[in-house]
Design an enzyme around this catalytic site. Structure first.
Site, PDB file in Angstrom:
ATOM      1  N   HIS A  51       0.832  -1.211   0.000  1.00  0.00           N
ATOM      2  CA  HIS A  51       0.000   0.000   0.000  1.00  0.00           C
ATOM      3  C   HIS A  51       0.869   1.264   0.000  1.00  0.00           C
ATOM      4  O   HIS A  51       1.203   1.813   1.044  1.00  0.00           O
ATOM      5  CB  HIS A  51      -0.890  -0.037   1.257  1.00  0.00           C
ATOM      6  N   ASN A  85      -5.164   5.760  -7.015  1.00  0.00           N
ATOM      7  CA  ASN A  85      -5.838   7.070  -6.980  1.00  0.00           C
ATOM      8  C   ASN A  85      -4.934   8.187  -7.492  1.00  0.00           C
ATOM      9  O   ASN A  85      -4.700   9.189  -6.822  1.00  0.00           O
ATOM     10  CB  ASN A  85      -6.367   7.384  -5.577  1.00  0.00           C
ATOM     11  N   ASP A 145      -8.747   2.527  -3.135  1.00  0.00           N
ATOM     12  CA  ASP A 145      -8.238   3.140  -1.905  1.00  0.00           C
ATOM     13  C   ASP A 145      -8.270   4.666  -1.946  1.00  0.00           C
ATOM     14  O   ASP A 145      -7.925   5.287  -2.956  1.00  0.00           O
ATOM     15  CB  ASP A 145      -6.813   2.692  -1.604  1.00  0.00           C
ATOM     16  N   HIS A 172     -10.840  -0.179   1.084  1.00  0.00           N
ATOM     17  CA  HIS A 172     -10.691   0.940   2.023  1.00  0.00           C
ATOM     18  C   HIS A 172     -12.049   1.029   2.730  1.00  0.00           C
ATOM     19  O   HIS A 172     -13.010   1.537   2.156  1.00  0.00           O
ATOM     20  CB  HIS A 172     -10.349   2.214   1.243  1.00  0.00           C
ATOM     21  N   HIS A 225      -5.491  -0.921   5.900  1.00  0.00           N
ATOM     22  CA  HIS A 225      -5.327  -0.124   7.130  1.00  0.00           C
ATOM     23  C   HIS A 225      -6.428  -0.276   8.178  1.00  0.00           C
ATOM     24  O   HIS A 225      -7.155   0.669   8.481  1.00  0.00           O
ATOM     25  CB  HIS A 225      -5.141   1.367   6.799  1.00  0.00           C
ATOM     26  N   ASP A 303       0.825   2.661   3.753  1.00  0.00           N
ATOM     27  CA  ASP A 303      -0.070   3.747   3.328  1.00  0.00           C
ATOM     28  C   ASP A 303       0.715   5.054   3.179  1.00  0.00           C
ATOM     29  O   ASP A 303       0.233   6.129   3.530  1.00  0.00           O
ATOM     30  CB  ASP A 303      -1.267   3.911   4.272  1.00  0.00           C
ATOM     31  N   HIS A 307       2.283  14.372   0.618  1.00  0.00           N
ATOM     32  CA  HIS A 307       1.557  15.599   0.283  1.00  0.00           C
ATOM     33  C   HIS A 307       2.531  16.768   0.325  1.00  0.00           C
ATOM     34  O   HIS A 307       3.361  16.843   1.230  1.00  0.00           O
ATOM     35  CB  HIS A 307       0.438  15.872   1.285  1.00  0.00           C
TER      36      HIS A 307
HETATM   37 ZN   LIG Z   1      -7.046   4.074   2.319  1.00  0.00          ZN
END
Ligand SMILES: [Zn+2]
Length: 428
Positions: A51, A85, A145, A172, A225, A303, A307
């Protein structure tokens, strides 16, 4: 090449001879023209992340395949699964092949694109799962996700569809209506701070439904997660039935709690702690650790969610959700699981390499360090103590909740099929 003075899974000191990308010999006193001294480091099979958000295509300001896989290598990873994504969404054979090719080009670690379950992550129509599976990227993990596949009929169809090529749907789990506008864990602290709560039941209700759906259609389900004690109980029950359900926990959910939103070394309401699913309570953390130790939770997945500063250093309600994690994952797992006596290094290898590779159906990764296995090797010094300095990250983003914390351990070297990607803690 000889990798000298290492302890496989923390065992006796040995040397490893690597030839043609494979482990050719394990012994003592091995000689060769080219040697790397492990200095007594622990040797683990190269870590595998199920992930990771690499952000390319579309958000190259946050991360690229190049910087994300450099970050992975520095964290001891030899393979990552790149979440879908992106922009455009990885919902076609064309996009997953693009990401897969970039991974091959930079070759810091293997990149296995995750395919979107639904077109545009919109939850309305199944994406071309078969075409992505048949593409050069050979996608086996599918996930929306960032968003939940909340339509039960679509989720059922997706589970049925991927059976044909032994794929898995990674959910998710977030009931969208129960989490509209959610900002942090719903509990005492969200009440006190006046932030909209993200209740545990929104995760647990989807997990329960999807375990039942996976059992009904006889397909493989993976839960991303997992963050609550209740989720652990549901998954334990599903596994006791013999259903084909696996799940992951992130390093941050093993260490951090929701009270950091109210009071932390970096003040209150610091969006560095804003993540989805949110940081939960101490009782949840204890339940997650116990479940990872007893195998109810199968793996650790980062995960890793890079950003840029402007999306993170803003007021809480406007800030993006997520944390970078690749370069601190092993240290956080050592802190939460090894230093507490819950896992030994063989257990860490299972949960961060062997089993994630198995869930992702990666043939050449997650193999025990034995003669004949691919030389995917992580050397780790658990006695080191490192103050986390985000400016030293290979990742393009710096949004780590561990800045300034002293964490145990250090990745000394990473080898991908016998070729060093990291030596002495630095990218090669
Ligand atoms: Zn997620």
């Amino acid at each position: 090449m000889i990798i000298r003075n290492v302890r496989i899974l923390g065992g006796e000191l040995v040397d490893i001879r690597v030839a043609d990308g494979e482990i050719a010999e394990i012994g003592t006193g091995l000689e060769g023209p080219e040697t790397v001294d492990g200095g007594g480091a622990i040797a683990l099979p190269g870590l595998v992340d199920l992930h990771t958000h690499l952000r390319e295509p579309g958000r190259e300001d946050a991360e690229t395949v190049q910087t994300g896989t450099q970050s992975a290598a520095r964290g001891g990873y030899t393979a990552v699964h790149a979440m879908a994504n992106t922009s455009p969404v990885a919902d076609t054979a064309g996009v997953v092949e693009q990401v897969w090719r970039l991974g091959r080009e930079f070759a810091h670690c293997d990149v296995h694109p995750v395919g979107a379950v639904t077109v545009g992550l919109e939850g309305k129509q199944l994406a071309e799962l078969g075409a992505m599976a048949d593409s050069a990227a050979r996608v086996r993990v599918f996930s929306d996700d960032g968003k939940c596949v909340d339509d039960a009929v679509l989720m059922r169809r997706a589970l049925e569809y991927v059976k044909a090529f032994d794929g898995v749907i990674a959910q998710h789990a977030q009931e969208p209506r129960l989490t509209a506008g959610a900002q942090m864990n719903e509990g005492v602290i969200s009440g006190r701070l006046g932030l909209t709560g993200w209740p545990a039941v929104a995760e647990e209700a989807i997990i329960a439904r999807d375990c039942l759906l996976a059992a009904h259609v006889g397909s493989r389900l993976h839960i991303c997660h997992v963050s609550t004690a209740g989720s652990v109980e549901i998954i334990r029950w599903a596994k006791s039935k013999g259903w084909n359900v696996t799940c992951e926990v992130t390093p941050h959910h093993l260490l951090l709690t929701d009270d950091l939103v109210e009071d932390s070394p970096v003040g209150a309401y610091n969006p560095i702690y804003k993540v989805n699913p949110p940081l939960r309570t101490r009782a949840d953390v204890e339940a997650l650790r116990a479940a990872l130790a007893d195998g109810t939770i199968d793996i650790v997945a980062t995960d890793h969610a890079p950003h840029p500063v402007e999306d993170k250093e803003t007021e809480w309600s406007a800030a993006a959700m997520g944390m970078v994690g690749l370069e601190t994952a092993l240290s956080v797992v050592q802190e939460a699981m090894v230093e507490t006596g819950l896992l030994d290094w063989a257990g860490v290898a299972q949960r961060m390499s062997v089993v994630p590779a198995r869930i992702g159906r990666l043939g050449g990764q997650g193999q025990p360090l034995e003669v004949g296995a691919p030389a995917n090797i992580t050397l780790y010094d658990p006695s080191a103590r490192t103050e986390v300095d985000p400016s030293a990250f290979a990742s393009k983003s710096r949004n780590t909740p561990y800045e300034g914390m002293t964490l145990p351990g250090r990745v000394v070297a990473t080898f991908l099929r016998g070729r060093a990607t990291v030596l002495e803690g630095k990218l090669v």
